[in-house]
Motif scaffolding. Sequence first.
Motif, PDB file in Angstrom:
ATOM      1  N   ASP A  66       4.190   7.548   1.959  1.00 15.84           N
ATOM      2  CA  ASP A  66       4.227   6.666   3.120  1.00 15.84           C
ATOM      3  C   ASP A  66       3.787   5.250   2.747  1.00 15.84           C
ATOM      4  O   ASP A  66       2.870   5.064   1.922  1.00 15.84           O
ATOM      5  N   VAL A  67       4.409   4.264   3.392  1.00 13.11           N
ATOM      6  CA  VAL A  67       4.008   2.859   3.259  1.00 13.11           C
ATOM      7  C   VAL A  67       3.407   2.424   4.591  1.00 13.11           C
ATOM      8  O   VAL A  67       4.138   2.240   5.573  1.00 13.11           O
ATOM      9  N   PRO A  68       2.081   2.278   4.677  1.00 14.31           N
ATOM     10  CA  PRO A  68       1.445   1.832   5.922  1.00 14.31           C
ATOM     11  C   PRO A  68       1.414   0.317   5.990  1.00 14.31           C
ATOM     12  O   PRO A  68       1.694  -0.376   5.003  1.00 14.31           O
TER      13      PRO A  68
ATOM     14  N   VAL B  88       3.195   3.507   9.877  1.00 18.06           N
ATOM     15  CA  VAL B  88       3.980   3.706   8.661  1.00 18.06           C
ATOM     16  C   VAL B  88       5.365   3.109   8.861  1.00 18.06           C
ATOM     17  O   VAL B  88       6.052   3.401   9.851  1.00 18.06           O
ATOM     18  N   VAL B  89       5.795   2.276   7.915  1.00 20.00           N
ATOM     19  CA  VAL B  89       7.105   1.619   8.052  1.00 20.00           C
ATOM     20  C   VAL B  89       8.203   2.361   7.302  1.00 20.00           C
ATOM     21  O   VAL B  89       9.383   2.018   7.428  1.00 20.00           O
ATOM     22  N   GLY B  90       7.839   3.381   6.537  1.00 18.47           N
ATOM     23  CA  GLY B  90       8.831   4.166   5.820  1.00 18.47           C
ATOM     24  C   GLY B  90       8.178   5.017   4.755  1.00 18.47           C
ATOM     25  O   GLY B  90       6.971   4.913   4.505  1.00 18.47           O
ATOM     26  N   ASN B  91       8.965   5.865   4.129  1.00 18.36           N
ATOM     27  CA  ASN B  91       8.455   6.774   3.104  1.00 18.36           C
ATOM     28  C   ASN B  91       9.311   6.645   1.849  1.00 18.36           C
ATOM     29  O   ASN B  91      10.539   6.750   1.911  1.00 18.36           O
ATOM     30  N   LEU B  92       8.658   6.422   0.704  1.00 17.58           N
ATOM     31  CA  LEU B  92       9.377   6.186  -0.540  1.00 17.58           C
ATOM     32  C   LEU B  92       9.773   7.469  -1.249  1.00 17.58           C
ATOM     33  O   LEU B  92      10.428   7.414  -2.286  1.00 17.58           O
TER      34      LEU B  92
ATOM     35  N   ARG C 103       0.852  -1.188   0.000  1.00 19.56           N
ATOM     36  CA  ARG C 103       0.000   0.000   0.000  1.00 19.56           C
ATOM     37  C   ARG C 103       0.885   1.234   0.000  1.00 19.56           C
ATOM     38  O   ARG C 103       1.885   1.294   0.726  1.00 19.56           O
ATOM     39  N   LEU C 104       0.487   2.230  -0.798  1.00 19.13           N
ATOM     40  CA  LEU C 104       1.235   3.476  -0.907  1.00 19.13           C
ATOM     41  C   LEU C 104       0.275   4.638  -0.725  1.00 19.13           C
ATOM     42  O   LEU C 104      -0.761   4.715  -1.399  1.00 19.13           O
TER      43      LEU C 104
END
Length: 363
Positions: free
Chosen positions: A299-301, A309-313, A293-294
């Motif tokens: 953000d990647v939830p 959120v595990v990080g941001n692309l 999911r983006l």
Amino acid sequence: MNPARLAARLPGVARSIARNRSGSHDRPRFLTYIVTFRCNARCVMCDSWRIPGQQELDLEEIGRVFDQLPRLDAVRLSGGEPFLRPDFTAIADLAIRKLRPLFLHVTSNGFSTERIRRFVEERDRSVPLEMLLSVDGFGEKHDAVRGRSTAWKRVRATIDAIAPLRASHDLRIAVNQVILDEDGLEHYRLLRDEFAGMEIPVQPVLAYDESATYSVERGRDDIEFAGSGSHHPFGPLSEAWIHRFLDEVEDDLRDLPLSNRAAKRFYTRSVRDRLVGKSARFSRCVALSSHLRLLPNGDVPTCQFNGKVVGNLRSRSFDEVWESAAAEEQRRWVRGCPGCLAECEIVPNAIYTGAILRDALSR
């Protein structure tokens, strides 16, 4: 869909099933990209339009993200209302060119008839397009749910405008009906009859009482809620009504193509199991594995019901985020989750764990 292209993906799907069933994580095969939280509806079951504005990824940033992802089986573009982005056609074309999915799926409220018609006509047609238009009831019922007095008139105009383009533009159309209360069964029947002559299926889904994605509290770590198994539908539904509704929906599935019929049947049976206290058909979840999911800002939830959120692309590479300690921590949470009512989570789970095949063979 091209049979040769589909056959070429099957070994990869089989590998994903093996990884997910073993409890290890996979590279994504299915992308849900919420291109914007902005929306021109005011739905009673969704706070997307209340979420504070974000700095959405621009086309250049989207291209860089897509360049880092593996080839995907399916790309789903959603919102908010995706057609509020003036560059939406360019986003869709980027997804097709860089991610090479078997099909593109777009969900819309259908308010922007002319913009949607132009998109259907001008898009990259190298893969099929599946348009899911939200219609939650007939006439004034739909207007009330969507919070706009012209909602029914506008989505009906959109369906009339693009339905004639199906054969020439490799387009499939379905109606997505969100069920909020027990009136939903009568409106399902009305919508089914309304669109039967156009050969447009109506696909009802139960609204849920809360979503970490579509809520003004989207950023919270909603672990206790989602992991507790206390998930409930939006409105009060009696057990007798649930059985009556799902029985009728399952009877109508016989008219769908085989692949769609299998997916929808798995969803309806999963919902029935959850709401009457069973759990046999809930497959292992593939969030942060086969399903990525983006969010609009990169953000990647974890999933729709866990806003962690595990990080941001935008600021980190995909590999950094996907293999991070934060992602692995959330995968441990996912492995302990008892399941949810969301079709957009249940169906990818069923496909990429093989549960949908096992369910079909058990009948």
